[in-house]
Design a protein around this motif. Structure first.
Motif: not given
Length: 67
Positions: A15-21, A39-49, A61-67
């Motif tokens: 279910k987790i899709q990496r959008l950018a790194t 914390r801010t974008l969790k409700r919009d189904n984004y996750m950051f690593g 390495i900074f990554s953006i995910y869509k959950t």
């Protein structure tokens, strides 16, 4: 029970899709930005690593995910 847990974890991963790194110069306070974004974008189904680069510890390495 372990078999069910493995299936659940695999389904969650799918279910987790990496959008950018991007690889950037590491800074000690980068985690604050990642935490704020999570914390801010969790409700919009984004996750950051954020992870240290195994080959170059001065880079992160900074990554953006869509959950």
């Amino acid at each position: 029970m372990l078999g069910r847990r493995r299936i659940f974890l695999r389904e969650e991963k799918e279910k987790i899709q990496r959008l950018a790194t991007v690889k950037v110069k590491y800074s000690e306070e980068m985690y604050k930005i990642v935490d704020l974004l999570n914390r801010t974008l969790k409700r919009d189904n984004y996750m950051f690593g954020l992870a240290l680069d195994k080959e170059d510890p001065t880079k992160a390495i900074f990554s953006i995910y869509k959950t």
